[in-house]
Motif scaffolding. Structure first.
Motif, PDB file in Angstrom:
ATOM      1  N   UNK A 192       0.694  -1.171   0.049  1.00 51.74           N
ATOM      2  CA  UNK A 192      -0.013  -0.054  -0.062  1.00 51.74           C
ATOM      3  C   UNK A 192       0.838   1.301   0.151  1.00 51.74           C
ATOM      4  N   UNK A 193       0.604   2.100  -0.975  1.00 54.05           N
ATOM      5  CA  UNK A 193       1.456   3.299  -0.866  1.00 54.05           C
ATOM      6  C   UNK A 193       0.817   4.512  -0.925  1.00 54.05           C
ATOM      7  N   UNK A 194       1.482   5.553  -0.297  1.00 52.00           N
ATOM      8  CA  UNK A 194       0.543   6.935  -0.363  1.00 52.00           C
ATOM      9  C   UNK A 194       0.787   7.537  -1.259  1.00 52.00           C
ATOM     10  N   UNK A 195      -0.399   8.094  -1.864  1.00 58.02           N
ATOM     11  CA  UNK A 195      -0.474   9.048  -3.176  1.00 58.02           C
ATOM     12  C   UNK A 195      -0.437  10.329  -2.948  1.00 58.02           C
ATOM     13  N   UNK A 196      -1.373  10.509  -1.853  1.00 61.55           N
ATOM     14  CA  UNK A 196      -1.742  12.015  -1.473  1.00 61.55           C
ATOM     15  C   UNK A 196      -1.839  12.126   0.022  1.00 61.55           C
ATOM     16  N   UNK A 197      -1.664  13.386   0.644  1.00 58.39           N
ATOM     17  CA  UNK A 197      -1.867  13.859   1.808  1.00 58.39           C
ATOM     18  C   UNK A 197      -2.633  14.944   1.843  1.00 58.39           C
ATOM     19  N   UNK A 198      -3.906  15.066   2.439  1.00 54.01           N
ATOM     20  CA  UNK A 198      -4.970  16.110   2.169  1.00 54.01           C
ATOM     21  C   UNK A 198      -5.240  16.856   3.711  1.00 54.01           C
ATOM     22  N   UNK A 199      -5.244  17.961   3.624  1.00 49.04           N
ATOM     23  CA  UNK A 199      -5.777  18.837   4.762  1.00 49.04           C
ATOM     24  C   UNK A 199      -7.209  19.308   4.169  1.00 49.04           C
ATOM     25  N   UNK A 200      -8.106  19.218   5.001  1.00 48.24           N
ATOM     26  CA  UNK A 200      -9.553  19.420   4.588  1.00 48.24           C
ATOM     27  C   UNK A 200     -10.136  20.062   5.873  1.00 48.24           C
ATOM     28  N   UNK A 201     -10.938  21.188   5.472  1.00 44.19           N
ATOM     29  CA  UNK A 201     -11.644  21.813   6.335  1.00 44.19           C
ATOM     30  C   UNK A 201     -12.580  22.922   5.635  1.00 44.19           C
TER      31      UNK A 201
END
Lengths: 241, 241
Positions: A192-201
């Motif tokens: 499993x590989x990280x594609x994106x890290x999102x900040x949401x609000x």
């Protein structure tokens, strides 16, 4: 013309014809508005939580993305705990210092003045990953390009981002880390590989122009510079007609 | 509250606040309709040309995509010539035969019955490439993940695809080739890489469900299966509340 009976093949064909047409002017304008006003958010997050109702709609939009061979390789890890967000922010801060040192002189100083992520300010982070084993050992359309599952996952991110714009929710994509940096924090297995890290609000305001343009880090290219006819480098006729 | 004067900083702040809000219900519905009804088109293309006016809007939508460090790495090669499309179709046909042989028994037979591309039927193909040198030797946000420029380019593809849906234009993404297979056909230099090859045209109908689901190649996963809380594998509470 007589309307076909419910559930007949004619009915299906009719639905497929209706599904293919252009949207009316107002609906088209709404789609373009989402595309044109979407921004990468770092500084404008409010602490208010994102409701389950809105978040479910955004995740459903992401899950509607095209995927190679219908493999749907994406998973979304919702990160709300302050401890986990602080852990990720620490990893990114160390990588950010390395990044600043890669630029020269004034550019390095300018880089250090930019605030590049909202990991702790945004109430919700999402670690978007690709399960590279999903769909089995041979995936239709992935036989000659192993990374198209990552591209499918990016399509899901862009769907999420545009739906978020329509909901008044801001999204920022953080990429200042090595993908393997985050694996221990989220217990990610090898495949499993990280594609994106999102900040949401929620956001109280949104830049009218891309923030890096407003802060004079870079400029937007003219569209005609990135469109060619038939071959690399051959300016497109459509802009000269 | 008094309205601020035109062009003052207050005016800018006011525009930024207005830019951040949610769309009204009809506009939100239009965005979700584009996301949910978008399909990967292989069989439904009409020969009618796509007008310059529509194509310019779609390319502008693509060019609005987020890009790492505002590097805008994408370029779009418009392919209309029948000879060039036949050349690409030949390359894909050879790779498709290799692909069929990777599946076992009945699955291989089923694969051979699927028509997987509309390269010659669609009047317009677009070879979407990433110029990996764009933005200079050090790109903000790409310091620790070299491939995020490819991800930016995928975001541009997804913008194009959703705008096309709103315009009644069908798009199919072909990936059955090695990326380097297409470099000679388009004169791509070493630092430019193929990210997507798109078939584009008007369509007379559009599948209501993804075509690979309708043809029983695969099934859509329940959304709750791909959303976790805090860690890989931990089912999300939001679906149990």
């Amino acid at each position: 013309m007589t309307a076909p009976a419910e559930g007949t093949p004619d009915d299906e064909a009719d639905r497929e014809r209706r599904a293919a047409g252009p949207f009316d002017a107002a609906a088209r304008a709404a789609v373009y508005r989402a595309i044109e006003s979407r921004r990468d958010v770092r500084n404008e997050f409010l602490p208010d939580p994102v409701s389950d109702e809105i978040l479910a709609r955004l995740l459903k939009a992401a899950h509607c993305a095209p995927s190679v061979g219908l493999s749907q390789p994406w998973s979304f890890i919702l990160v709300r705990s302050a401890e986990k967000r602080a852990e990720v922010a620490g990893i990114v801060a160390r990588r950010n210092e390395e990044a600043a040192n890669m630029f020269d002189g004034e550019r390095a100083a300018q880089y250090r003045r930019l605030k590049l992520e909202g990991i702790e300010a945004a109430p919700l982070n999402i670690c978007v990953v690709a399960d590279r084993s999903r769909g089995g050992p041979v995936v239709l359309g992935r036989t000659h390009q192993d990374d198209v599952d990552l591209y499918s996952t990016v399509c899901a991110v862009q769907n999420f981002w545009l739906a978020a714009r329509a909901e008044g929710i801001g999204v920022g994509w953080v990429s200042i880390f090595e993908p393997d940096d985050l694996k221990p924090a989220f217990g990610l297995p090898e495949h499993v590989c990280v594609v994106a890290y999102l900040c949401v609000g929620h956001v109280e305001r949104l830049h009218v122009r891309p923030e890096l343009e407003a802060r004079r880090w870079g400029e937007r290219l003219p569209l005609a510079d990135v469109v060619f006819d038939e071959r690399w480098g051959a300016g497109a006729e459509m802009f000269n007609r």
